[in-house]
Every structure is written in C-alpha cells, then in structure tokens.
Motif scaffolding. Sequence first.
Motif, short mmCIF file in Angstrom:
data_model
loop_
_atom_site.label_atom_id
_atom_site.label_comp_id
_atom_site.label_asym_id
_atom_site.label_seq_id
_atom_site.Cartn_x
_atom_site.Cartn_y
_atom_site.Cartn_z
N VAL A 1 1.95 -4.43 -2.89
CA VAL A 1 1.56 -5.29 -3.92
C VAL A 1 0.20 -5.94 -3.66
O VAL A 1 -0.08 -6.61 -2.80
N GLN A 2 -0.82 -5.80 -4.61
CA GLN A 2 -2.24 -6.22 -4.69
C GLN A 2 -2.59 -7.17 -5.71
O GLN A 2 -1.80 -7.21 -6.64
N ALA A 3 -3.53 -8.13 -5.60
CA ALA A 3 -3.73 -8.88 -6.59
C ALA A 3 -4.45 -8.40 -8.08
O ALA A 3 -3.84 -8.75 -8.94
N LYS A 4 -4.94 -7.21 -7.75
CA LYS A 4 -5.39 -6.47 -9.15
C LYS A 4 -5.34 -5.08 -8.61
O LYS A 4 -5.45 -4.46 -7.63
N LYS A 5 -5.45 -4.20 -9.70
CA LYS A 5 -5.73 -2.70 -9.65
C LYS A 5 -7.00 -2.39 -8.95
O LYS A 5 -7.92 -3.38 -9.15
N VAL A 6 -7.09 -1.54 -8.18
CA VAL A 6 -8.25 -1.26 -7.33
C VAL A 6 -8.64 0.31 -7.89
O VAL A 6 -7.85 1.27 -8.05
N GLN A 7 -10.09 0.49 -7.89
CA GLN A 7 -10.27 1.83 -8.23
C GLN A 7 -11.35 2.13 -6.98
O GLN A 7 -12.26 1.44 -6.61
N HIS A 8 -11.16 3.30 -6.62
CA HIS A 8 -11.81 3.78 -5.23
C HIS A 8 -12.30 5.55 -5.42
O HIS A 8 -11.41 6.20 -5.93
N GLU A 9 -13.71 5.47 -5.00
CA GLU A 9 -14.20 6.95 -4.94
C GLU A 9 -14.17 7.39 -3.55
O GLU A 9 -14.74 6.81 -2.51
N PHE A 10 -13.30 8.48 -3.41
CA PHE A 10 -13.53 9.06 -1.98
C PHE A 10 -14.73 10.09 -1.95
O PHE A 10 -14.78 11.28 -2.83
N LYS A 11 -15.81 9.61 -1.45
CA LYS A 11 -17.00 10.31 -1.60
C LYS A 11 -17.16 11.78 -1.25
O LYS A 11 -17.93 12.42 -1.78
N ASP B 1 -7.34 -7.25 -1.52
CA ASP B 1 -6.36 -8.26 -1.97
C ASP B 1 -5.10 -8.31 -1.88
O ASP B 1 -4.28 -8.37 -2.91
N VAL B 2 -4.40 -7.77 -0.67
CA VAL B 2 -3.07 -7.53 -0.61
C VAL B 2 -2.21 -8.74 -0.39
O VAL B 2 -2.75 -9.80 0.11
N ILE B 3 -1.28 -8.85 -1.28
CA ILE B 3 -0.53 -9.93 -1.55
C ILE B 3 0.71 -9.46 -0.59
O ILE B 3 1.22 -10.72 0.03
N GLU B 4 1.46 -8.38 -0.50
CA GLU B 4 2.51 -8.11 0.30
C GLU B 4 2.70 -6.45 0.60
O GLU B 4 2.41 -5.84 -0.44
N VAL B 5 3.11 -6.20 1.47
CA VAL B 5 3.53 -4.78 2.24
C VAL B 5 4.91 -4.90 2.84
O VAL B 5 5.14 -5.54 3.53
N GLY B 6 5.71 -4.09 2.07
CA GLY B 6 7.20 -3.88 2.84
C GLY B 6 7.47 -2.46 2.94
O GLY B 6 6.95 -1.58 2.50
N PHE B 7 8.34 -2.44 3.99
CA PHE B 7 8.75 -1.12 4.35
C PHE B 7 10.38 -1.14 5.09
O PHE B 7 10.65 -1.94 5.66
N LYS C 1 4.56 5.99 -6.90
CA LYS C 1 4.30 5.33 -8.03
C LYS C 1 3.05 4.41 -7.94
O LYS C 1 2.98 3.56 -6.92
N GLY C 2 1.95 4.51 -9.15
CA GLY C 2 1.15 3.24 -8.85
C GLY C 2 -0.21 3.99 -8.53
O GLY C 2 -1.08 3.35 -8.39
N VAL C 3 -0.10 5.38 -8.32
CA VAL C 3 -1.42 5.84 -7.92
C VAL C 3 -1.95 6.99 -8.92
O VAL C 3 -0.91 7.86 -9.31
N ASP D 1 -2.81 0.84 -8.96
CA ASP D 1 -2.07 -0.29 -9.54
C ASP D 1 -1.86 -1.49 -8.85
O ASP D 1 -2.01 -1.28 -7.46
N SER D 2 -1.62 -2.58 -9.23
CA SER D 2 -1.40 -3.75 -8.47
C SER D 2 -0.06 -3.48 -7.67
O SER D 2 0.25 -4.30 -6.73
N GLU D 3 1.02 -2.83 -8.28
CA GLU D 3 1.90 -2.34 -7.50
C GLU D 3 2.17 -0.89 -7.29
O GLU D 3 1.98 -0.04 -8.04
#
Length: 137
Positions: A55-65, A39-45, A90-92, A74-76
């Motif tokens: 910026v994403q809509a919400k926090k994401v949890q992911h397992e690198f199996k 749910d990406v809202i914005e990516v900037g560079f 920041k945010g990871v 984080d959302s940011e």
Amino acid sequence: MATEKEGGIVKKGPEEGLKFAVSLLQQFDLPEGLLPLADVIEVGFVESTGYMWIVQAKKVQHEFKIVSKLVRYDSEIDGYVEKKKIKKLKGVKARELLLWPPVSEITVDDPPTGKIHFKSLAGITKTFPVEAFALGQ
C-alpha cells in the motif's frame, strides 16, 4: 481480503516497507528495482501462501529507461510471489501504444537467461533484459 492477509508479516512506513519489499524481491530471485515504490504505507507477506501486498500513499508512474517502458503502480498492489515469479498480480499496468493493460504475471527465466517476461490479462507477453529492472534504474 483480510483472510488472505492472515498470519502475514507486516512492515509499516516508507523506510521499513521499502526495505521489506526489496528483501522479498531478493528472496525470490526477482530484480530489486521491479517495484519502484514511493511513500510506502504498508508491505505485507504471508509466507505459507506467498501472498504479498503493498500500500502506497498514491499511484506511482515510473519509466524503465533502458527499455523505454512506462509503468503505473496503483496505490494498492498485490499478488502471489514464488521463486522467480509473481502471479495473479493486481495494481500494475504497463503502457502499450495507447493502452494500459494490467500486468498479471512476471516471470524471470530459470535457469537464468537474463530475460524477464511480463504477461498481461489480454494474454500479451513482453520480454525484456532483467538488468533493465535492477535497483536504481
């Protein structure tokens, strides 16, 4: 924050944002699956400084199996990207036993050894095989 983003290329929306984030990872020789976004809202560079933000809509949890590593995004998220490296990240956060220390730097070996290193603010560095962070993992 606004000054850091000045002159940045910005892509909005889940499809464009995700595509842009992956293209930035490719451009800087970083594994394409490093940022499993949702749910990406914005990516900037900002090319002149290497400053990147997501910026994403919400926090994401992911397992690198492959490496059994649980990571929270984080959302940011922001940091500075350069060849084979993300600094001042920041945010990871990556799970370490019962703690979630923030990941402050990610580096891929150059010349390539197939290894990627994650450094936390606590000064702990963890090393994993790069392919664990390939797209789709």
